[in-house]
Design a protein around this motif. Structure first.
Motif, short mmCIF file in Angstrom:
data_model
loop_
_atom_site.label_atom_id
_atom_site.label_comp_id
_atom_site.label_asym_id
_atom_site.label_seq_id
_atom_site.Cartn_x
_atom_site.Cartn_y
_atom_site.Cartn_z
N GLY A 1 -3.44 -12.44 -8.76
CA GLY A 1 -2.07 -13.15 -9.22
C GLY A 1 -0.94 -12.74 -8.55
O GLY A 1 0.15 -12.96 -9.31
N GLN A 2 -0.91 -12.08 -7.31
CA GLN A 2 0.17 -11.74 -6.33
C GLN A 2 1.19 -10.93 -7.49
O GLN A 2 2.32 -11.08 -7.11
CB GLN A 2 1.08 -12.90 -6.13
N MET A 3 0.78 -9.82 -8.01
CA MET A 3 1.26 -8.93 -8.65
C MET A 3 1.72 -7.76 -7.71
O MET A 3 2.35 -6.91 -8.14
CB MET A 3 0.60 -8.35 -9.91
N GLY A 4 1.18 -7.71 -6.46
CA GLY A 4 1.65 -6.55 -5.38
C GLY A 4 1.13 -5.26 -6.10
O GLY A 4 0.27 -4.93 -6.43
N GLY B 1 5.35 9.20 4.54
CA GLY B 1 6.33 8.15 3.91
C GLY B 1 7.83 8.26 4.28
O GLY B 1 8.63 7.53 4.54
N TYR B 2 8.19 9.66 4.34
CA TYR B 2 9.54 10.39 4.59
C TYR B 2 9.91 9.98 6.01
O TYR B 2 10.90 9.55 6.53
CB TYR B 2 9.97 11.65 3.97
N PHE B 3 9.25 10.62 6.93
CA PHE B 3 9.43 10.89 8.35
C PHE B 3 8.92 9.50 9.19
O PHE B 3 9.63 9.27 10.09
CB PHE B 3 8.51 11.85 9.09
N ILE B 4 8.05 8.67 8.81
CA ILE B 4 7.50 7.66 9.60
C ILE B 4 7.89 6.40 8.88
O ILE B 4 8.17 5.40 9.58
CB ILE B 4 5.88 7.80 9.99
N GLY B 5 7.88 6.22 7.56
CA GLY B 5 8.05 4.93 7.08
C GLY B 5 7.07 4.62 5.81
O GLY B 5 6.05 5.10 6.07
N ILE B 6 7.40 3.84 4.99
CA ILE B 6 6.45 3.31 4.00
C ILE B 6 5.54 2.51 4.39
O ILE B 6 4.12 2.58 4.02
CB ILE B 6 7.28 2.50 2.70
N GLU B 7 5.68 1.59 5.35
CA GLU B 7 4.66 0.75 6.09
C GLU B 7 3.44 1.62 6.83
O GLU B 7 2.47 1.26 6.67
CB GLU B 7 5.31 -0.14 6.99
N TYR C 1 0.75 -1.00 -0.17
CA TYR C 1 -0.08 0.00 -0.03
C TYR C 1 0.75 1.31 0.15
O TYR C 1 0.52 2.22 -0.60
CB TYR C 1 -0.91 -0.04 1.26
N GLY C 2 1.94 1.24 0.61
CA GLY C 2 2.78 2.29 0.76
C GLY C 2 3.48 2.65 -0.47
O GLY C 2 3.54 3.80 -0.99
N VAL C 3 3.93 1.63 -1.26
CA VAL C 3 4.51 2.01 -2.56
C VAL C 3 3.50 2.46 -3.74
O VAL C 3 3.86 3.36 -4.33
CB VAL C 3 5.39 0.57 -3.01
#
Length: 424
Positions: A174-177, A242-248, A48-50
């Motif tokens: 299909g597990q394509m992420g 995304g930058y300060f806390i992280g992608i997750e 989700y983050g990406v």
């Protein structure tokens, strides 16, 4: 008497347009609900983050392609200048889209370096190819809006989004992420091209022309500034989280935002899309414009407010059942984000009024000031976690948007009628 009232409502063009656009969004929501459920159960927070970062970057490009102001100028143009505006806007669209494609592909490398994730490069470049298809149908789509044939707009939007959601579900299973939400952005554009070209007879000029380009770009640049600042505000929280806390953490926040604001956002888009041509059609009559604007606000409020209250109050019940228990942590964020739909609806309608009266410079000044205040509040809030960020988004909008609307109404409706005319 009730039957007569219903007949009058159905014969009202504004209501009909809302009906078509709202119906398209309803079909989209049904398909989107299935998609969101599948993604919630197959995606990780990282996926989700990406996806969030990719869409955030693409959203800025969207401002420069779909919303550079050329389309709004086309809707507003007089019959005498219409053909010239269409021809010039067509070539300007190509120039903007090609430059944007090149810029986004080049920007993919420093962006990936900034977030320390080289996997962002290819998706950013793939999404950029979508810009190269947009000029093919943009003028036809704008002319259809100008002619108030929003039934076509609704059908085009619904078909594209439904096919996009189906494709996303297939790719996700299909597990394509994150590719499951990236590829459909490009793969469904031909649907829009076919429907718009089949439903309008306008075709591109055979020779290159930039007649009236100064007038068109002058109007467009004002709107571009407004749209760019609006998109920056809409995506600034994603960039900071995304930058300060992280992608997750961004993935959890993006899930809450998507699930919480998606339905309301669709309704708001339908109403404001129908409101703009209604206001443009009476731009020389301040009394009628005021009536239509207030009717638009009333209609939006009667739909959006109950919807937001219902959705936010039921969130603790439906999130674990529909999306899975792993997203329960995002429920408080979802509720707060959902409530922000109310001031967003007010802001969108008010901006449409300024565009219809050719006062986009006021919209730009306001957005410039508010974006600065909004950015400061987010920078402070991000230090305390993603729930604090969501609260900062809601509180800043609840305070600022009513002030914006009152200020605009005084500027527009207290002036002499001739100052509302186009080009003034």
């Amino acid at each position: 008497m009730i039957i007569d009232k219903i007949k009058r409502l159905l014969s009202d063009r504004f209501i009909r347009n809302i009906g078509w656009l709202g119906g398209a969004e309803l079909f989209n929501r049904v398909a989107r609900l299935a998609t969101t459920v599948v993604l919630a159960r197959t995606f990780t927070s990282y996926d989700y983050g990406v996806a969030s970062l990719i869409f955030t970057i693409a959203d800025f490009g969207y401002v420069l392609t779909i919303n550079p102001g050329f389309g709004a100028k086309l809707v507003q143009a007089s019959e005498d200048e219409l053909e010239s505006v269409c021809n010039t806007s067509y070539w300007l669209n190509w120039v903007v889209c090609i430059l944007l494609f090149i810029f986004q592909c080049l920007a993919a490398f420093p962006i990936a370096s900034f977030y320390k994730n080289s996997q962002l490069i290819l998706p950013i470049c793939v999404v950029a190819t979508a810009y190269l298809f947009l000029p093919i149908f943009a003028i036809q789509a704008n002319l259809i809006q100008r002619e108030n044939r929003l039934k076509i707009t609704a059908i085009s939007t619904a078909v594209q989004l439904i096919f996009g959601n189906i494709l996303t579900i297939i790719l996700a299973l299909g597990q394509m992420g994150s590719w499951a939400v990236i590829l459909p952005v490009v793969m469904t554009i031909p649907i829009n091209i076919i429907i718009n070209l089949m439903n309008h007879s306008w075709r591109p000029p055979k020779s290159f022309t930039l007649d009236k380009w100064r007038e068109i770009t002058s109007f467009g640049l004002k709107m571009l500034g407004v749209n760019a600042l609006s998109r920056l505000r809409m995506n600034l929280d994603y960039l900071l989280v995304g930058y300060f806390i992280g992608i997750e953490a961004l993935g959890l926040y993006f899930f809450a935002f998507n699930a919480g604001l998606g339905i309301s956002q669709s309704v708001i888009n339908a109403f404001t899309s129908a409101l703009y041509p209604e206001l443009c059609s009476v731009q020389s009559d301040k009394v009628q414009m005021k009536k239509r604007f207030f009717r638009g606000l009333k209609t939006i409020a009667l739909i959006v407010v109950p919807l937001v209250i219902l959705q936010s109050s039921l969130a603790p019940l439906y999130v674990p059942i529909i999306f899975g228990k792993k997203w329960v942590e995002g429920i408080p964020i979802l509720i707060v984000i959902c409530l922000s739909a109310i001031p967003i609806a007010l802001s969108r309608a008010t901006s449409q009024l300024l565009q219809a009266t050719n006062k986009t410079h006021l919209d730009f000044y306001w957005n410039l000031i508010f974006t600065g205040i909004f950015a400061v509040s987010l920078v402070i809030a991000v230090q305390y976690g993603i729930f604090a960020v969501a609260c900062a988004v809601l509180i800043s909008q609840l305070i600022a948007m009513p002030i914006f609307t009152i200020w605009v109404m005084r500027k527009v409706f207290t002036q002499q009628p001739d100052k509302i005319a186009v080009g003034k």
